[in-house]
Write a protein that holds these residues in place. Structure first.
Motif, PDB file in Angstrom:
ATOM      1  N   ALA A  39       0.835  -1.209   0.000  1.00  0.00           N
ATOM      2  CA  ALA A  39       0.000   0.000   0.000  1.00  0.00           C
ATOM      3  C   ALA A  39       0.867   1.255   0.000  1.00  0.00           C
ATOM      4  O   ALA A  39       0.573   2.226  -0.713  1.00  0.00           O
ATOM      5  N   SER A  40       1.933   1.237   0.760  1.00  0.00           N
ATOM      6  CA  SER A  40       2.842   2.378   0.808  1.00  0.00           C
ATOM      7  C   SER A  40       3.534   2.568  -0.545  1.00  0.00           C
ATOM      8  O   SER A  40       3.704   3.697  -1.020  1.00  0.00           O
ATOM      9  N   PHE A  41       3.930   1.459  -1.159  1.00  0.00           N
ATOM     10  CA  PHE A  41       4.545   1.535  -2.491  1.00  0.00           C
ATOM     11  C   PHE A  41       3.626   2.293  -3.442  1.00  0.00           C
ATOM     12  O   PHE A  41       4.045   3.242  -4.110  1.00  0.00           O
ATOM     13  N   TYR A  42       2.365   1.873  -3.516  1.00  0.00           N
ATOM     14  CA  TYR A  42       1.438   2.475  -4.467  1.00  0.00           C
ATOM     15  C   TYR A  42       1.009   3.890  -4.082  1.00  0.00           C
ATOM     16  O   TYR A  42       0.546   4.651  -4.938  1.00  0.00           O
ATOM     17  N   ARG A  43       1.189   4.266  -2.831  1.00  0.00           N
ATOM     18  CA  ARG A  43       0.974   5.673  -2.449  1.00  0.00           C
ATOM     19  C   ARG A  43       2.067   6.563  -3.052  1.00  0.00           C
ATOM     20  O   ARG A  43       1.820   7.702  -3.420  1.00  0.00           O
ATOM     21  N   HIS A  44       3.258   5.996  -3.128  1.00  0.00           N
ATOM     22  CA  HIS A  44       4.395   6.769  -3.648  1.00  0.00           C
ATOM     23  C   HIS A  44       4.565   6.651  -5.154  1.00  0.00           C
ATOM     24  O   HIS A  44       4.997   7.612  -5.807  1.00  0.00           O
ATOM     25  N   PHE A  45       4.258   5.493  -5.692  1.00  0.00           N
ATOM     26  CA  PHE A  45       4.464   5.228  -7.119  1.00  0.00           C
ATOM     27  C   PHE A  45       3.249   4.489  -7.669  1.00  0.00           C
ATOM     28  O   PHE A  45       2.991   3.358  -7.261  1.00  0.00           O
ATOM     29  N   PRO A  46       2.510   5.079  -8.593  1.00  0.00           N
ATOM     30  CA  PRO A  46       1.325   4.415  -9.139  1.00  0.00           C
ATOM     31  C   PRO A  46       1.631   3.084  -9.826  1.00  0.00           C
ATOM     32  O   PRO A  46       0.768   2.221  -9.917  1.00  0.00           O
ATOM     33  N   SER A  47       2.885   2.938 -10.301  1.00  0.00           N
ATOM     34  CA  SER A  47       3.261   1.701 -10.986  1.00  0.00           C
ATOM     35  C   SER A  47       4.775   1.502 -10.892  1.00  0.00           C
ATOM     36  O   SER A  47       5.509   2.420 -10.524  1.00  0.00           O
ATOM     37  N   LYS A  48       5.210   0.323 -11.260  1.00  0.00           N
ATOM     38  CA  LYS A  48       6.649   0.052 -11.320  1.00  0.00           C
ATOM     39  C   LYS A  48       7.308   0.993 -12.326  1.00  0.00           C
ATOM     40  O   LYS A  48       8.423   1.472 -12.099  1.00  0.00           O
ATOM     41  N   ASP A  49       6.632   1.259 -13.441  1.00  0.00           N
ATOM     42  CA  ASP A  49       7.193   2.167 -14.445  1.00  0.00           C
ATOM     43  C   ASP A  49       7.479   3.555 -13.861  1.00  0.00           C
ATOM     44  O   ASP A  49       8.492   4.172 -14.182  1.00  0.00           O
ATOM     45  N   ASP A  50       6.598   4.020 -12.998  1.00  0.00           N
ATOM     46  CA  ASP A  50       6.825   5.317 -12.355  1.00  0.00           C
ATOM     47  C   ASP A  50       8.051   5.266 -11.442  1.00  0.00           C
ATOM     48  O   ASP A  50       8.822   6.228 -11.365  1.00  0.00           O
ATOM     49  N   LEU A  51       8.223   4.149 -10.754  1.00  0.00           N
ATOM     50  CA  LEU A  51       9.405   3.965  -9.915  1.00  0.00           C
ATOM     51  C   LEU A  51      10.670   3.951 -10.768  1.00  0.00           C
ATOM     52  O   LEU A  51      11.666   4.594 -10.431  1.00  0.00           O
ATOM     53  N   VAL A  52      10.635   3.241 -11.887  1.00  0.00           N
ATOM     54  CA  VAL A  52      11.791   3.171 -12.787  1.00  0.00           C
ATOM     55  C   VAL A  52      12.185   4.575 -13.241  1.00  0.00           C
ATOM     56  O   VAL A  52      13.367   4.946 -13.202  1.00  0.00           O
ATOM     57  N   VAL A  53      11.216   5.357 -13.656  1.00  0.00           N
ATOM     58  CA  VAL A  53      11.493   6.720 -14.121  1.00  0.00           C
ATOM     59  C   VAL A  53      12.118   7.557 -13.011  1.00  0.00           C
ATOM     60  O   VAL A  53      13.101   8.274 -13.229  1.00  0.00           O
ATOM     61  N   GLU A  54      11.584   7.452 -11.811  1.00  0.00           N
ATOM     62  CA  GLU A  54      12.137   8.232 -10.695  1.00  0.00           C
ATOM     63  C   GLU A  54      13.554   7.774 -10.343  1.00  0.00           C
ATOM     64  O   GLU A  54      14.423   8.604 -10.044  1.00  0.00           O
ATOM     65  N   VAL A  55      13.799   6.477 -10.385  1.00  0.00           N
ATOM     66  CA  VAL A  55      15.150   5.957 -10.141  1.00  0.00           C
ATOM     67  C   VAL A  55      16.113   6.525 -11.177  1.00  0.00           C
ATOM     68  O   VAL A  55      17.225   6.965 -10.851  1.00  0.00           O
ATOM     69  N   LEU A  56      15.709   6.529 -12.432  1.00  0.00           N
ATOM     70  CA  LEU A  56      16.578   7.048 -13.493  1.00  0.00           C
ATOM     71  C   LEU A  56      16.831   8.545 -13.334  1.00  0.00           C
ATOM     72  O   LEU A  56      17.955   9.013 -13.535  1.00  0.00           O
ATOM     73  N   ARG A  57      15.816   9.285 -12.964  1.00  0.00           N
ATOM     74  CA  ARG A  57      16.003  10.732 -12.756  1.00  0.00           C
ATOM     75  C   ARG A  57      16.984  10.998 -11.617  1.00  0.00           C
ATOM     76  O   ARG A  57      17.840  11.877 -11.706  1.00  0.00           O
ATOM     77  N   ARG A  58      16.821  10.240 -10.581  1.00  0.00           N
ATOM     78  CA  ARG A  58      17.716  10.385  -9.428  1.00  0.00           C
ATOM     79  C   ARG A  58      19.149  10.014  -9.806  1.00  0.00           C
ATOM     80  O   ARG A  58      20.104  10.711  -9.453  1.00  0.00           O
ATOM     81  N   ARG A  59      19.291   8.935 -10.549  1.00  0.00           N
ATOM     82  CA  ARG A  59      20.624   8.496 -10.977  1.00  0.00           C
ATOM     83  C   ARG A  59      21.240   9.510 -11.933  1.00  0.00           C
ATOM     84  O   ARG A  59      22.441   9.761 -11.903  1.00  0.00           O
ATOM     85  N   ASP A  60      20.418  10.098 -12.799  1.00  0.00           N
ATOM     86  CA  ASP A  60      20.895  11.124 -13.721  1.00  0.00           C
ATOM     87  C   ASP A  60      21.487  12.300 -12.948  1.00  0.00           C
ATOM     88  O   ASP A  60      22.582  12.763 -13.250  1.00  0.00           O
ATOM     89  N   THR A  61      20.766  12.758 -11.953  1.00  0.00           N
ATOM     90  CA  THR A  61      21.243  13.880 -11.144  1.00  0.00           C
ATOM     91  C   THR A  61      22.584  13.541 -10.491  1.00  0.00           C
ATOM     92  O   THR A  61      23.525  14.341 -10.534  1.00  0.00           O
ATOM     93  N   ALA A  62      22.669  12.361  -9.920  1.00  0.00           N
ATOM     94  CA  ALA A  62      23.906  11.953  -9.247  1.00  0.00           C
ATOM     95  C   ALA A  62      25.049  11.783 -10.248  1.00  0.00           C
ATOM     96  O   ALA A  62      26.186  12.210  -9.976  1.00  0.00           O
ATOM     97  N   TRP A  63      24.770  11.190 -11.410  1.00  0.00           N
ATOM     98  CA  TRP A  63      25.835  10.932 -12.382  1.00  0.00           C
ATOM     99  C   TRP A  63      26.372  12.234 -12.955  1.00  0.00           C
ATOM    100  O   TRP A  63      27.584  12.425 -13.074  1.00  0.00           O
ATOM    101  N   ARG A  64      25.475  13.151 -13.276  1.00  0.00           N
ATOM    102  CA  ARG A  64      25.940  14.424 -13.828  1.00  0.00           C
ATOM    103  C   ARG A  64      26.669  15.256 -12.778  1.00  0.00           C
ATOM    104  O   ARG A  64      27.620  15.970 -13.102  1.00  0.00           O
ATOM    105  N   ALA A  65      26.272  15.147 -11.524  1.00  0.00           N
ATOM    106  CA  ALA A  65      27.012  15.829 -10.449  1.00  0.00           C
ATOM    107  C   ALA A  65      28.405  15.228 -10.315  1.00  0.00           C
ATOM    108  O   ALA A  65      29.394  15.953 -10.132  1.00  0.00           O
TER     109      ALA A  65
END
Length: 192
Positions: A39-65
């Motif tokens: 339930a907590s997962f789906y409160r934060h991320f409507p789907s696994k795809d949304d989680l994947v996108v957020e993980v990639l955005r976060r990794r992008d920020t870290a990699w470019r830094a």
């Protein structure tokens, strides 16, 4: 302020996706690794795809830094500063947990260019190219846009070669090609 559950989900997913692949890791595994309920997962991320996108955005920020920090501490001259990319990659290739490029891996797994994950991964690559372009323009290279794409291609190739060969040797080999490209390139007076 992000919740602790959201942070645990992102941390677990980022590690698992990088180590094992996006498709190989299901939501149940992420829940088990993160200790977060469904339930907590789906409160934060409507789907696994949304989680994947957020993980990639976060990794992008870290990699470019990381790239910006690598360039900032480089002792290279302004015209050679883009080569710091390869210096940094050589260090990354030696890491015990090196599994290639998360963004290349994503584009292979999510081959449809219209998929949100593929788009985020492709945007990351374009942002890296734009950063290299800025360094090359500052170094006085007339064809900086073309050179930026060439250096990014060499960087991506070095990443794949390092993964295949399990050695950091691909970074200095790619840097040597990049040095030859820069040496042959037409330059104006440096910006700045």
């Amino acid at each position: 302020m992000p919740s602790r559950a959201r942070e645990r989900l992102l941390t677990a997913a980022e590690r698992l996706f990088y180590e094992e692949g996006i498709r190989a890791v299901g939501v149940e595994r992420i829940l088990a690794e993160s200790g977060v309920g469904r339930a907590s997962f789906y409160r934060h991320f409507p789907s696994k795809d949304d989680l994947v996108v957020e993980v990639l955005r976060r990794r992008d920020t870290a990699w470019r830094a990381w790239l910006a920090d690598t360039v900032e501490v480089s002792p290279r001259s302004p015209e050679d500063l883009p080569l710091a990319l390869f210096d940094g990659l050589a260090e990354r290739f030696l890491a015990a947990d090196f599994r290639g490029c998360a963004f290349i891996n994503t584009m292979v797994e999510e081959a449809d260019p219209a998929s949100p994950a593929h788009r985020v991964a492709a945007e990351h690559k374009e942002q890296v190219i734009a950063y290299l372009d800025g360094l090359l323009a500052d170094g006085g290279y007339r064809d900086h846009q073309v050179l930026a794409r060439q250096l990014a291609l060499l960087g991506d190739g070095a990443i794949v070669a390092a993964l295949r060969e399990r050695t950091a040797d691909a970074a200095p080999r790619a840097r040597a090609v990049a040095e030859a490209l820069l040496g042959a390139a037409d330059r104006a007076a440096p910006r700045g």
